[in-house]
Design an enzyme around this catalytic site. Structure first.
Site, PDB file in Angstrom:
ATOM      1  N   VAL A 135       1.041  -1.286  -0.260  1.00  0.00           N
ATOM      2  CA  VAL A 135       0.021   0.501  -0.202  1.00  0.00           C
ATOM      3  C   VAL A 135       0.654   0.845   0.105  1.00  0.00           C
ATOM      4  CG1 VAL A 135      -1.725  -0.972   1.200  1.00  0.00           C
ATOM      5  CG2 VAL A 135      -0.453  -0.259   2.603  1.00  0.00           C
TER       6      VAL A 135
ATOM      7  N   ARG B 204       3.937   2.367  -2.913  1.00  0.00           N
ATOM      8  CA  ARG B 204       3.805   2.662  -4.124  1.00  0.00           C
ATOM      9  C   ARG B 204       4.826   1.534  -5.000  1.00  0.00           C
ATOM     10  NH1 ARG B 204       1.354   6.572  -2.694  1.00  0.00           N
ATOM     11  NH2 ARG B 204       1.402   8.393  -2.694  1.00  0.00           N
TER      12      ARG B 204
ATOM     13  N   GLU C 279      -0.603   4.001 -12.953  1.00  0.00           N
ATOM     14  CA  GLU C 279      -1.571   3.941 -12.853  1.00  0.00           C
ATOM     15  C   GLU C 279      -2.941   4.945 -13.396  1.00  0.00           C
ATOM     16  OE1 GLU C 279      -1.848   5.083  -8.100  1.00  0.00           O
ATOM     17  OE2 GLU C 279      -0.430   3.801  -7.168  1.00  0.00           O
TER      18      GLU C 279
ATOM     19  N   HIS D  35      -5.798   1.529  -5.519  1.00  0.00           N
ATOM     20  CA  HIS D  35      -5.299   2.878  -4.743  1.00  0.00           C
ATOM     21  C   HIS D  35      -5.925   3.710  -3.808  1.00  0.00           C
ATOM     22  CE1 HIS D  35      -1.941   6.152  -4.836  1.00  0.00           C
ATOM     23  NE2 HIS D  35      -2.390   6.124  -3.714  1.00  0.00           N
TER      24      HIS D  35
HETATM   25  N1  LIG Z   1      -2.245   3.674  -0.697  1.00  0.00           N
HETATM   26  C1  LIG Z   1      -1.841   4.582  -0.645  1.00  0.00           C
HETATM   27  O1  LIG Z   1      -3.388   4.750  -0.273  1.00  0.00           O
HETATM   28  C2  LIG Z   1      -0.977   5.363   0.864  1.00  0.00           C
HETATM   29  C3  LIG Z   1      -2.118   6.448   1.751  1.00  0.00           C
HETATM   30  C4  LIG Z   1      -1.138   6.291   2.489  1.00  0.00           C
HETATM   31  C5  LIG Z   1       0.506   6.767   2.932  1.00  0.00           C
HETATM   32  N2  LIG Z   1       0.991   5.680   1.417  1.00  0.00           N
HETATM   33  C6  LIG Z   1       2.662   5.734   1.089  1.00  0.00           C
HETATM   34  O2  LIG Z   1       3.287   4.984   2.020  1.00  0.00           O
HETATM   35  C7  LIG Z   1       4.281   5.749   2.364  1.00  0.00           C
HETATM   36  C8  LIG Z   1       4.348   5.616   4.157  1.00  0.00           C
HETATM   37  O3  LIG Z   1       3.628   6.239   3.996  1.00  0.00           O
HETATM   38  P1  LIG Z   1       4.214   7.414   5.668  1.00  0.00           P
HETATM   39  O4  LIG Z   1       2.870   8.347   6.222  1.00  0.00           O
HETATM   40  O5  LIG Z   1       4.293   5.979   6.863  1.00  0.00           O
HETATM   41  O6  LIG Z   1       5.154   7.792   5.576  1.00  0.00           O
HETATM   42  P2  LIG Z   1       6.793   8.139   6.860  1.00  0.00           P
HETATM   43  O7  LIG Z   1       7.405   9.070   6.362  1.00  0.00           O
HETATM   44  O8  LIG Z   1       5.796   7.877   8.037  1.00  0.00           O
HETATM   45  O9  LIG Z   1       7.376   6.249   6.528  1.00  0.00           O
HETATM   46  C9  LIG Z   1       8.763   6.220   5.578  1.00  0.00           C
HETATM   47  C10 LIG Z   1       9.203   5.566   6.258  1.00  0.00           C
HETATM   48  O10 LIG Z   1       9.867   4.600   5.025  1.00  0.00           O
HETATM   49  C11 LIG Z   1      11.379   4.295   5.581  1.00  0.00           C
HETATM   50  N3  LIG Z   1      11.756   4.369   4.608  1.00  0.00           N
HETATM   51  C12 LIG Z   1      13.009   5.525   4.010  1.00  0.00           C
HETATM   52  N4  LIG Z   1      13.549   4.413   3.222  1.00  0.00           N
HETATM   53  C13 LIG Z   1      13.282   3.288   2.815  1.00  0.00           C
HETATM   54  C14 LIG Z   1      14.143   2.053   3.210  1.00  0.00           C
HETATM   55  N5  LIG Z   1      14.854   2.107   2.061  1.00  0.00           N
HETATM   56  N6  LIG Z   1      14.129   0.938   3.920  1.00  0.00           N
HETATM   57  C15 LIG Z   1      12.929   0.939   4.181  1.00  0.00           C
HETATM   58  N7  LIG Z   1      12.698   2.605   4.901  1.00  0.00           N
HETATM   59  C16 LIG Z   1      12.449   3.143   4.719  1.00  0.00           C
HETATM   60  C17 LIG Z   1      11.101   6.264   6.400  1.00  0.00           C
HETATM   61  O11 LIG Z   1      12.589   6.084   7.211  1.00  0.00           O
HETATM   62  C18 LIG Z   1      10.021   6.222   6.943  1.00  0.00           C
HETATM   63  O12 LIG Z   1      10.158   5.716   8.585  1.00  0.00           O
HETATM   64  C19 LIG Z   1       4.890   6.266   1.270  1.00  0.00           C
HETATM   65  O13 LIG Z   1       4.988   6.203   0.259  1.00  0.00           O
HETATM   66  C20 LIG Z   1       3.058   7.084   0.617  1.00  0.00           C
HETATM   67  O14 LIG Z   1       2.907   7.700   0.265  1.00  0.00           O
HETATM   68  C21 LIG Z   1      -0.061   5.471   1.079  1.00  0.00           C
HETATM   69  O1  LIG Z   2       0.348   9.043  -0.835  1.00  0.00           O
HETATM   70  C1  LIG Z   2      -0.569   9.318  -0.263  1.00  0.00           C
HETATM   71  O2  LIG Z   2      -1.032  10.075   0.711  1.00  0.00           O
HETATM   72  C2  LIG Z   2      -1.410   8.056  -0.448  1.00  0.00           C
HETATM   73  O3  LIG Z   2      -1.036   7.397  -2.031  1.00  0.00           O
HETATM   74  C3  LIG Z   2      -2.990   8.916  -0.967  1.00  0.00           C
HETATM   75  O4  LIG Z   2      -2.961   9.185  -2.372  1.00  0.00           O
HETATM   76  P1  LIG Z   2      -4.606   9.526  -2.828  1.00  0.00           P
HETATM   77  O5  LIG Z   2      -4.151  10.825  -2.527  1.00  0.00           O
HETATM   78  O6  LIG Z   2      -4.631   9.713  -4.391  1.00  0.00           O
HETATM   79  O7  LIG Z   2      -5.626   8.502  -2.183  1.00  0.00           O
END
Ligand SMILES: NC(=O)c1ccc[n+]([C@@H]2O[C@H](COP(=O)([O-])OP(=O)(O)OC[C@H]3O[C@@H](n4cnc5c(N)ncnc54)[C@H](O)[C@@H]3O)[C@@H](O)[C@H]2O)c1
Ligand SMILES: O=C(O)[C@H](O)COP(=O)(O)O
Length: 592
Positions: free
Chosen positions: A317, A319, A348, A367
């Site tokens: 979930v 990227r 996407e 997503h």
């Molecule tokens: N699917 C969705 O809709 C959705 C929603 C929210 C977040 N996300 C994605 O989830 C990811 C994490 O979000 P978050 O809010 O927890 O961010 P965050 O910054 O709090 O956490 C990311 C973590 O990854 C770690 N990191 C960086 N490089 C790394 C590596 N090479 N190996 C292991 N860990 C590493 C960082 O130290 C950090 O602790 C982001 O890519 C965000 O875009 C997706």
């Molecule tokens: O990085 C994020 O916050 C999530 O991937 C959510 O993306 P969205 O705003 O396109 O739903």
């Protein structure tokens, strides 16, 4: 603007009074130039001059700043302190669906235009009319967009966490702030991760599709249990930690890999931090939560899948780009990976005939990680507040390409922020007449442990103050450092621990500018008409060419200081004549 607390800045040299100084005062060694700040105004009061004609070609003049209380427009385009014409509201373009509460907030501040599904071309032609742009993950904010903005775009707000769809380097070069909404969708993403984990283990998606196709396949969709299984969290940040907490509740053994995560945070959740290889080699389930960066791009590939436990299950979930999708298809085909549950994809939407999406052991969602009503309202408000704040020129706690300072640090440093900019501005103008600076050394004196002193914001403000007077570009907090580097200006910092009240985060800040190949006459004199002409004439008669001149004073007709840049060293007679001008109290020639 915060109320005034008087502050004092003193200018002094790094070394003692030099042999070339000419002093008419009784106590030369205690001389200093004092500058006082009151509210946002800067006044200069000369007490005594204490300058060095260091034989060393590099001499430094130091400005010491003590405390003051100031407000500041931190992010405004500085040549135009009020960048938004009073008669107009700013235009805010929202290019993807945003929660109503956020839109409401934005409408109270500016003209909001919601235009969804714009092509790159349409976005580029629209953007020159916009002060702010709000996007989610579906809009690519490329260099072309910043170029097309022609300097008007002040802030890009990412309504969510991942900023991999925004060209941060280009934003920085164009002085455009990028802010995100990093907290409001954390729980939604973590819950979606857990939903995919459980659904994958019990074949929910496949069984549902099978039944809808008229089948009843109880033997085919026997699942696996979660309890007692090892889950590796890759990226132990906000989402990763919340997934870990929930997985512990399901009775899983949770390990995590994150090169930057503090071990005590993991320990507090009963999670063991391990190496990348250890995590992927021991896990039954691997859940991805790291950002997409050049380092993490396709970090899961043929080589890493080969190191995984046979029959591993993967949840993504984060990227799509952190997985080499072709390699994942191969690993699914050869059974290394038993199943995958994916919310995100390299492209996407992915193509409808994508082998990965169509794979029978893969469950997919489009997503949806952040897509709960609650998260979307929260994200919309979080980003609207950040964008409005940025348009007002305030510093954002969620800035991505400017110093991001936690709120508690921000409130503690607020008294120093505006003053730091003025310190830099003053240093460059007074010392170098606006040019010739090669490097700057900033020294912070504080009773705090240097590791406990977050000076990024102060450094950025000093840099802004230094760069702005010597640059044609619009300088703000976002591009100050970049422009300084482009000009070859080196800025270094030193933290010195002093014995002072721990209540004050900083006792003093010194800004030392090192010049190269400059000669300077610094003069302290009575402020009266004709001084520039008299000294200028003396130099002219001796064929000494003046490269710049700058004068400052405290009180009209009282005391003034004059800095005169010269192309060649005046001879002794010329210097003597300057010293004989009755209003000149003290002067020095500096060969820098
Ligand atoms: N699917 C969705 O809709 C959705 C929603 C929210 C977040 N996300 C994605 O989830 C990811 C994490 O979000 P978050 O809010 O927890 O961010 P965050 O910054 O709090 O956490 C990311 C973590 O990854 C770690 N990191 C960086 N490089 C790394 C590596 N090479 N190996 C292991 N860990 C590493 C960082 O130290 C950090 O602790 C982001 O890519 C965000 O875009 C997706
Ligand atoms: O990085 C994020 O916050 C999530 O991937 C959510 O993306 P969205 O705003 O396109 O739903």
């Amino acid at each position: 603007m915060a109320s005034a607390a008087a502050a004092t800045t003193s200018i002094s040299s790094a070394s003692s009074l030099p042999p070339h100084s000419h002093n008419k005062l009784s106590n030369p060694s205690s001389s200093s130039l004092r500058l006082s700040f009151s509210n946002s105004s800067l006044s200069l009061s000369l007490q005594k001059l204490f300058l060095s004609s260091n034989p060393n070609p590099r001499s430094s003049t130091i400005l010491n700043v003590l405390k003051t209380v100031h407000g500041s427009e931190l992010l405004s385009k500085s040549r135009d302190p009020d960048p938004l014409p009073q008669s107009h509201k700013p235009t805010i373009l929202v290019s993807e669906k945003l929660g109503e509460a956020g839109l409401h907030l934005l409408r109270g501040f500016g003209n909001v235009e919601c235009l969804y599904n714009l092509s790159q071309e349409d976005l580029c032609s629209k953007i020159a009319e916009c002060d702010a742009l709000i996007v989610r993950s579906g809009t690519k904010v490329t260099r072309q967009v910043f170029e097309a903005a022609k300097g008007r775009l002040k802030v890009v707000g990412r309504a969510g966490v991942g900023i991999d769809n925004v060209d941060l380097q280009a934003a920085t070069e164009f002085g455009c702030l990028v802010v995100n909404a990093p907290t409001a969708n954390t729980i939604a993403a973590a819950e979606h991760g857990i939903a995919l984990l459980a659904a994958m283990a019990r074949n929910v998606a496949q069984a549902d599709a099978s039944m809808k196709a008229g089948k009843w396949q109880r033997n085919k969709y026997v699942g696996v249990s979660l309890v007692g299984k090892t889950l590796a969290i890759m990226g132990f940040g906000k989402v990763g930690s919340e997934v870990a907490r929930r997985a512990k509740g399901l009775g899983m053994h949770v390990i995590a890999h994150d090169p930057y995560a503090p071990a005590d945070r993991a320990r507090a959740l009963g999670v063991e931090l391990v190496s990348f290889d250890q995590a992927i080699a021991t896990a039954d389930f691997v859940s991805l939560h790291m950002p997409l960066t050049p380092t993490t791009n396709k970090i899961f590939n043929d080589a890493t899948f080969a190191k995984m436990k046979k029959g591993v299950r993967i949840i993504n979930v984060a990227r799509g780009g952190v997985i080499d999708e072709d390699a994942l298809v191969r690993a699914l085909d050869n059974g290394t990976v038993a199943q995958a549950a994916l919310d995100v994809f390299t492209e996407e939407p992915p193509s409808t005939d994508s082998k990965l999406v169509q794979h029978e052991n893969v469950a997919v969602t489009p997503h949806l990680g952040a897509s709960t009503k609650e998260a979307q309202e929260g994200v919309a408000v979080e980003i609207a507040e950040a964008v409005v704040g940025a348009l007002r020129g305030e510093l954002s706690a969620t800035a991505v390409n400017a110093p991001m300072v936690p709120p508690e640090v921000l409130s503690e440093l607020a008294p120093y922020v505006a003053l730091a900019e003025k310190l830099g501005r003053l240093a460059v103008q007074l010392v170098a007449g606006g040019s010739g600076i090669q490097s700057v050394k900033v020294v912070y004196r504080s009773s705090r442990d240097p590791d406990n002193l977050d000076t990024r914001l102060l450094r950025a403000m000093i840099t802004k103050g230094i760069i702005e007077p010597i640059s044609d570009a619009h300088i703000n907090l976002v591009n100050a450092d970049f422009t300084a580097k482009q000009k070859g200006l080196r800025i270094s910092e030193e933290r010195v621990v002093v014995d002072s009240s721990p209540e004050n985060p900083i006792e003093s800040i010194q800004c030392g500018c090192e010049l190269g190949g400059k000669s300077l006459i610094l003069c302290r004199q009575v402020d009266q008409p004709g001084m520039i002409g008299r000294v200028g004439n003396i130099l002219g008669e001796s064929n000494v060419n003046v490269s710049f001149m700058s004068v400052g004073r405290t009180v009209r007709r009282t005391k003034a200081i004059m800095a005169i840049g010269v192309d060649e060293e005046p001879d002794k007679d010329t210097l003597k004549k300057i010293g004989e001008v009755p209003a000149v109290e003290e002067f020095v020639f500096l060969d820098l």
